[in-house]
Scaffold this motif. Structure first.
Motif, PDB file in Angstrom:
ATOM      1  N   SER A  87      -0.488 -66.859  -4.033  1.00  0.00           N
ATOM      2  CA  SER A  87       0.895 -67.542  -3.792  1.00  0.00           C
ATOM      3  C   SER A  87       1.670 -67.375  -5.023  1.00  0.00           C
ATOM      4  CB  SER A  87       0.702 -69.157  -3.765  1.00  0.00           C
ATOM      5  OG  SER A  87       0.236 -69.598  -4.992  1.00  0.00           O
ATOM      6  N   TRP A 144       7.851 -66.760  -4.261  1.00  0.00           N
ATOM      7  CA  TRP A 144       7.515 -67.155  -2.737  1.00  0.00           C
ATOM      8  C   TRP A 144       7.803 -68.809  -2.868  1.00  0.00           C
ATOM      9  CZ3 TRP A 144       8.421 -63.650   0.116  1.00  0.00           C
ATOM     10  CH2 TRP A 144       8.065 -62.312  -0.144  1.00  0.00           C
ATOM     11  N   TYR A 145       7.561 -69.713  -3.899  1.00  0.00           N
ATOM     12  CA  TYR A 145       7.941 -71.081  -4.002  1.00  0.00           C
ATOM     13  C   TYR A 145       9.226 -71.167  -3.843  1.00  0.00           C
ATOM     14  CZ  TYR A 145       3.037 -71.563  -5.590  1.00  0.00           C
ATOM     15  OH  TYR A 145       1.516 -71.990  -5.446  1.00  0.00           O
ATOM     16  N   PRO A 199       0.905 -68.992   1.797  1.00  0.00           N
ATOM     17  CA  PRO A 199       0.083 -69.595   0.611  1.00  0.00           C
ATOM     18  C   PRO A 199       0.890 -70.385  -0.444  1.00  0.00           C
ATOM     19  CG  PRO A 199      -0.222 -67.069   0.749  1.00  0.00           C
ATOM     20  CD  PRO A 199       1.000 -67.455   1.748  1.00  0.00           C
ATOM     21  N   ALA A 200       1.887 -70.110  -0.446  1.00  0.00           N
ATOM     22  CA  ALA A 200       2.967 -71.296  -1.390  1.00  0.00           C
ATOM     23  C   ALA A 200       3.087 -72.476  -0.967  1.00  0.00           C
ATOM     24  CB  ALA A 200       4.086 -70.570  -1.856  1.00  0.00           C
TER      25      ALA A 200
END
Length: 266
Positions: A28, A46-47, A230-231
């Motif tokens: 992530s 990606w967050y 995943p994040a």
């Protein structure tokens, strides 16, 4: 020797359950738009993407709204049902108890199919209220089990003493019994919320075109490999763990308080 083997088995199971996070967290934090382990470059890209995409925010908002609604319904209904099941003495009480906790036993896909057929007949598929009711059905057993357990350990003579002093049944319950049940209700709320927040199979059946966060993650994994997934999974796991830890701390503090009170009385 047996204790050492049990301890080894316990930590082996814990490691097995936590193993996905060992890979998920670094993935992530990767910069690439492809899933990489280990990542070549660390980034929070990606967050940020999760919070900037409107579709992710809509899915998160729907999950929170449905989760809070299902939690409120399950806790209110579960508390009232627990009082009736623990204190009542009526025919069919054991059967009613079994029906209340059946969602924990019945396979989820069977329950989802049954709810879908009912909601389809009532034309409630693709309805937020119906989705909330469906999630409340799944969350209800947690409230009943926790609150019932707390009620069984409560000394009824305290409530009776309040009633002899002039308090009515409702007032005595709210002022005397409810504070004793508060930690169990809090723990039930946490478990009920995440039972709803993490629910996927029932949501796939009855949500229609609506996407909660688990459904959005499922759809993304089915259609493409998006590193935002995943994040989202890491944040969902972290929030779940923190709230579960808070619920467990409240439960243990309440047990310690009850034990100290019992020792003081002795």
């Amino acid at each position: 020797m047996i204790r050492k083997l049990l301890a080894f088995h316990f930590w082996l199971v814990v490691l097995f359950l936590l193993a996905p996070l060992i890979f998920l967290i670094p993935i992530s934090l990767g910069e690439s738009q492809f899933l990489e382990f280990p990542p070549k470059q660390l980034s929070l890209r990606w967050y940020r993407e999760f919070f900037q995409q409107e579709s992710w925010m809509e899915a998160l908002s729907l999950s929170f709204r449905v989760g809070l609604g299902a939690t409120a319904l399950s806790v209110i209904i579960g508390t009232l049902a627990s009082v009736a099941l623990v204190r009542g003495n009526f025919p069919g009480r054991s059967i009613l108890t079994a029906l209340f906790i059946a969602p924990l036993i019945v396979p989820t896909v069977v329950l989802a199919l049954g709810l879908y057929m009912v909601f389809l007949r009532w034309q409630l598929v693709d309805n937020t209220l119906a989705l909330t009711l469906a999630h409340a059905v799944v969350a209800l057993p947690y409230s009943i089990l926790l609150v019932s357990s707390s009620l069984r350990s409560f000394d009824m003579t305290i409530e009776r003493a309040a009633r002899t002093m002039g308090a009515g049944p409702f007032k005595a319950f709210m002022l005397i019994t409810t504070p004793h049940l508060a930690p169990s209700i809090f723990a039930a709320s946490v478990l009920s919320f995440f039972a709803s927040f993490d629910e996927l199979i029932i949501t796939l059946f009855v949500s229609g075109g609506q996407q909660t966060l688990p459904v959005r993650i499922w759809n993304d994994l089915s259609l493409k490999i998006d590193p935002t997934v995943p994040a989202a999974a890491v944040m969902l796991t972290a929030v779940s763990a923190l709230l579960m830890l808070a619920g467990e701390m409240v439960r243990r503090r309440n047990e310690a308080h009850n034990q100290n009170s019992h020792n003081a009385e002795e």
